[in-house]
Scaffold this motif. Structure first.
Motif, PDB file in Angstrom:
ATOM      1  N   TYR A   1      55.364   0.201  27.650  1.00 47.07           N
ATOM      2  CA  TYR A   1      56.748  -0.143  27.974  1.00 47.07           C
ATOM      3  C   TYR A   1      56.774  -1.424  28.802  1.00 47.07           C
ATOM      4  CZ  TYR A   1      61.628   0.329  29.279  1.00 47.07           C
ATOM      5  OH  TYR A   1      62.975   0.088  29.445  1.00 47.07           O
TER       6      TYR A   1
ATOM      7  N   ASN B   1      59.650  -3.507  29.384  1.00 46.75           N
ATOM      8  CA  ASN B   1      61.071  -3.830  29.317  1.00 46.75           C
ATOM      9  C   ASN B   1      61.799  -3.475  30.612  1.00 46.75           C
ATOM     10  OD1 ASN B   1      63.404  -4.792  28.139  1.00 46.75           O
ATOM     11  ND2 ASN B   1      63.834  -2.921  27.003  1.00 46.75           N
TER      12      ASN B   1
ATOM     13  N   SER C   1      65.366  -4.738  31.330  1.00 42.33           N
ATOM     14  CA  SER C   1      66.521  -4.019  30.770  1.00 42.33           C
ATOM     15  C   SER C   1      66.829  -2.797  31.616  1.00 42.33           C
ATOM     16  CB  SER C   1      66.247  -3.589  29.329  1.00 42.33           C
ATOM     17  OG  SER C   1      66.172  -4.712  28.485  1.00 42.33           O
TER      18      SER C   1
ATOM     19  N   LYS D   1      67.050  -1.654  37.281  1.00 37.29           N
ATOM     20  CA  LYS D   1      66.031  -2.480  36.655  1.00 37.29           C
ATOM     21  C   LYS D   1      64.764  -2.482  37.521  1.00 37.29           C
ATOM     22  CE  LYS D   1      69.476  -5.454  34.408  1.00 37.29           C
ATOM     23  NZ  LYS D   1      69.200  -5.295  32.965  1.00 37.29           N
TER      24      LYS D   1
ATOM     25  N   SER E   1      59.289 -14.980  28.332  1.00 32.60           N
ATOM     26  CA  SER E   1      60.164 -15.005  27.162  1.00 32.60           C
ATOM     27  C   SER E   1      59.592 -15.941  26.100  1.00 32.60           C
ATOM     28  CB  SER E   1      61.576 -15.462  27.540  1.00 32.60           C
ATOM     29  OG  SER E   1      62.243 -14.466  28.271  1.00 32.60           O
TER      30      SER E   1
ATOM     31  N   TYR F   1      57.254  -1.670  23.582  1.00 38.34           N
ATOM     32  CA  TYR F   1      58.680  -1.859  23.790  1.00 38.34           C
ATOM     33  C   TYR F   1      58.946  -3.132  24.594  1.00 38.34           C
ATOM     34  CZ  TYR F   1      58.765   2.936  22.194  1.00 38.34           C
ATOM     35  OH  TYR F   1      58.595   4.074  21.433  1.00 38.34           O
ATOM     36  N   VAL F   2      59.624  -4.079  23.952  1.00 35.59           N
ATOM     37  CA  VAL F   2      60.084  -5.313  24.578  1.00 35.59           C
ATOM     38  C   VAL F   2      61.543  -5.500  24.182  1.00 35.59           C
ATOM     39  CG1 VAL F   2      57.808  -6.408  24.721  1.00 35.59           C
ATOM     40  CG2 VAL F   2      59.184  -6.641  22.626  1.00 35.59           C
ATOM     41  N   ALA F   3      62.164  -6.609  24.587  1.00 38.79           N
ATOM     42  CA  ALA F   3      63.598  -6.780  24.336  1.00 38.79           C
ATOM     43  C   ALA F   3      63.870  -8.065  23.577  1.00 38.79           C
ATOM     44  CB  ALA F   3      64.369  -6.785  25.652  1.00 38.79           C
TER      45      ALA F   3
ATOM     46  N   ARG G   1      66.457 -10.983  23.369  1.00 37.99           N
ATOM     47  CA  ARG G   1      67.499 -11.547  24.215  1.00 37.99           C
ATOM     48  C   ARG G   1      67.783 -12.997  23.810  1.00 37.99           C
ATOM     49  NH1 ARG G   1      68.103  -7.010  24.893  1.00 37.99           N
ATOM     50  NH2 ARG G   1      68.292  -5.789  26.816  1.00 37.99           N
TER      51      ARG G   1
ATOM     52  N   ARG H   1      61.723 -11.032  25.102  1.00 38.58           N
ATOM     53  CA  ARG H   1      61.529 -10.966  26.553  1.00 38.58           C
ATOM     54  C   ARG H   1      60.566  -9.844  26.892  1.00 38.58           C
ATOM     55  NH1 ARG H   1      66.618  -9.421  30.011  1.00 38.58           N
ATOM     56  NH2 ARG H   1      65.934  -7.361  29.307  1.00 38.58           N
TER      57      ARG H   1
ATOM     58  N   SER I   1      58.691  -7.910  30.015  1.00 37.20           N
ATOM     59  CA  SER I   1      58.897  -7.739  31.458  1.00 37.20           C
ATOM     60  C   SER I   1      58.149  -6.504  31.964  1.00 37.20           C
ATOM     61  CB  SER I   1      60.395  -7.631  31.776  1.00 37.20           C
ATOM     62  OG  SER I   1      61.035  -6.682  30.943  1.00 37.20           O
TER      63      SER I   1
END
Length: 383
Positions: free
Chosen positions: A17, A19, A22, A212, A328, A349-351, A353, A358, A360
Motif C-alpha cells: 500500500y 497511497n 489519499s 492522510k 509522482s 496500490y498507488v493513485a 492524480r 502518485r 506515497s
C-alpha cells in the motif's frame, strides 16, 4: 533511521500500500480505541461529564505539539474547507488586491477565494505549474511582481497534492511579510512528515486533517489561528465558543462574549465519542516518532523507488524540488490503459492524480514494498 512500523498496522504481507497521500490505514491502537468508542456511544450513561472536555483538550494538545503551537491557538474543525471558510470570514481582503493560489492545487485553499473574489473586488492569481518543478521560485516570483496589484494573501498547500512539489514555507512567508500580506497554509500533505514550527514561521492560519499522513480518521481536522486573528467571528455560533452558555447553569445564556482564544472557532458537535480520540492517537504517534525521522525514512523509500525505476529506463522527477514522501510519475501520452487496475490486481496500490502516478509510502512501508512496486510497475509497462 526510524524502522518500519508495519507491525503496528493491520497490513497483510501480500499488500503493498503506497497511497498515504489519499488516506492511510489506521494503527491497531486506533482501531481498538474506535471500537471502544463505538461501545461508549452505545452506553452513554457510562460517559462521565468531564469526558468530552478531556477529549477536546487531548486532541488539541496533540495537534499543537505537532506544529509547535500553543493549544489555545488551535481549533477543532471537521475539514480543511471549514478552516479556510473560517479564515475567510475573519479576513478583510482589500478591493483591488490579489490572492495567490497554485495551479491545480486542491479545492479547499482555492475555491473559497474564487467564490468571494467578484463580490469583494479582489482577483485570484494562479501560479502556473513550473516546468522545472520549482514551486517555491514560482510562488516567490508571483509575490514579488511589480507590475501587479498588491498581494493580500497567499492561500497555498505546503506540498502539491498531485505532483509532490514541495514549497519552502519560510522563504514564502518572509516574502509575504515584506509585502504586508497574509499567509494561509494547507498542510494536508505535509503535517507530521515535514517539520512545521508556527512560532518560527508565524503564518496567519495553518490547517490540516488527520486522515492522510496523521494516520487518523475522516472528519477530524485542526485550524491554527495566529493570536492576531483570534478576535474574529466564528463560522458557527456555538455554546462552546461563548464564555458562559452552559446546560448545567440555572440560566442558560449568562455571558455571550466569545472565549478569548482559538477555541471560539471550534466546530459545532465537537463532542465526538468515536473519532476525536482516534485522531489524537495518530497524531501522538507521529509526534513521538518526530517529523525529521519520518521524513528521513520516507525519503529513503522514495529514493529507492526512484533509483529502481531509473535503472529500468523510467523517467522520474529529480529530488531537489519534490517532497521526500511523494513521488509522482508523468507519462508522456498518459498512463497506459488498465495500469492502475493491473497494479491493484498485483496487490500494489498507488493513485492516479491529474495524469500522474502518485506514489506515497508511509511508516508502515519497507524496502520490500519499494522493490515490489518497482518490479510490478516495470513488468506492467513492458507488457
Amino acid at each position: 533511521m526510524l524502522a518500519s512500523q508495519r507491525a503496528l498496522f493491520d497490513i497483510p504481507r501480500d499488500v503493498c500500500y503506497l497511497n498515504a497521500a489519499s488516506y492511510s490505514p489506521l494503527p491497531l491502537r486506533t482501531l481498538e480505541a474506535g471500537r471502544a468508542a463505538v461501545g461508549r456511544k452505545g452506553r452513554p450513561w457510562t460517559v462521565s461529564a468531564s469526558f468530552p472536555g478531556e477529549q477536546h483538550e487531548r486532541a488539541r494538545l496533540a495537534a499543537a505539539r505537532l506544529i509547535n503551537a500553543d493549544p489555545a491557538d488551535v481549533a477543532l474543525i471537521p475539514a480543511v474547507s471549514y478552516g479556510v471558510a473560517t479564515a475567510a470570514k475573519g479576513l478583510t481582503i482589500e478591493r483591488g488586491s490579489r490572492v495567490i493560489v497554485l495551479e491545480d492545487d486542491h479545492s479547499s485553499p482555492v475555491l473559497e477565494w474564487q467564490a468571494r473574489a467578484d463580490a469583494q473586488g479582489f482577483s485570484v492569481e494562479t501560479v502556473r505549474s513550473p516546468d522545472d518543478g520549482d514551486w517555491t521560485a514560482a510562488v516567490l516570483a508571483a509575490i514579488e511582481r511589480t507590475d501587479a496589484p498588491p498581494v493580500a494573501l497567499a492561500s497555498i498547500s505546503s506540498v502539491h497534492w498531485s505532483d509532490g512539489g514541495s514549497i519552502d514555507l519560510e522563504k514564502v512567508g518572509a516574502s509575504l511579510r515584506k509585502q504586508g500580506a497574509k499567509f494561509l497554509v494547507d498542510a494536508t500533505q505535509s503535517a507530521g512528515v515535514l517539520a512545521l514550527d508556527v512560532k518560527r514561521l508565524d503564518p496567519d492560519f495553518v490547517i490540516f486533517p488527520t486522515y492522510k499522513w496523521l494516520i487518523g480518521p475522516y472528519g477530524r481536522a485542526f485550524l491554527y489561528v495566529a493570536k492576531r486573528h483570534q478576535n474574529g467571528i466564528p463560522l458557527e455560533q456555538t455554546s462552546g465558543g461563548r464564555r458562559n452558555v452552559r446546560a448545567e447553569n440555572k440560566v442558560y445564556f449568562i455571558d455571550l462574549d466569545y472565549v478569548g482564544d482559538a477555541r471560539r472557532f471550534d466546530m459545532g458537535e465537537r463532542d465526538h465519542f468515536i473519532s476525536l480520540e482516534m485522531a489524537a492517537i495518530g497524531i501522538e504517534m507521529m509526534v513521538e516518532w518526530g517529523a525529521d525521522a519520518v521524513a528521513d525514512r520516507l525519503r529513503m523509500l522514495t529514493d529507492r523507488i526512484a533509483e529502481g525505476l531509473r535503472s529500468n529506463g523510467i523517467a522520474v522527477p529529480q529530488s531537489g524540488t519534490r517532497a521526500p514522501h511523494i513521488l509522482s510519475l508523468q507519462f508522456g501520452e498518459g498512463a497506459p490503459a488498465g495500469l492502475f487496475e493491473g497494479l491493484a490486481a498485483d496487490g500494489v496500490y498507488v493513485a492516479s492524480r491529474l495524469g500522474r502516478m502518485r506514489i506515497s509510502p508511509h511508516v508502515y512501508n519497507d524496502e520490500e514494498d519499494a522493490d515490489r512496486f518497482v518490479a510490478a510497475l516495470t513488468r506492467r509497462l513492458r507488457t
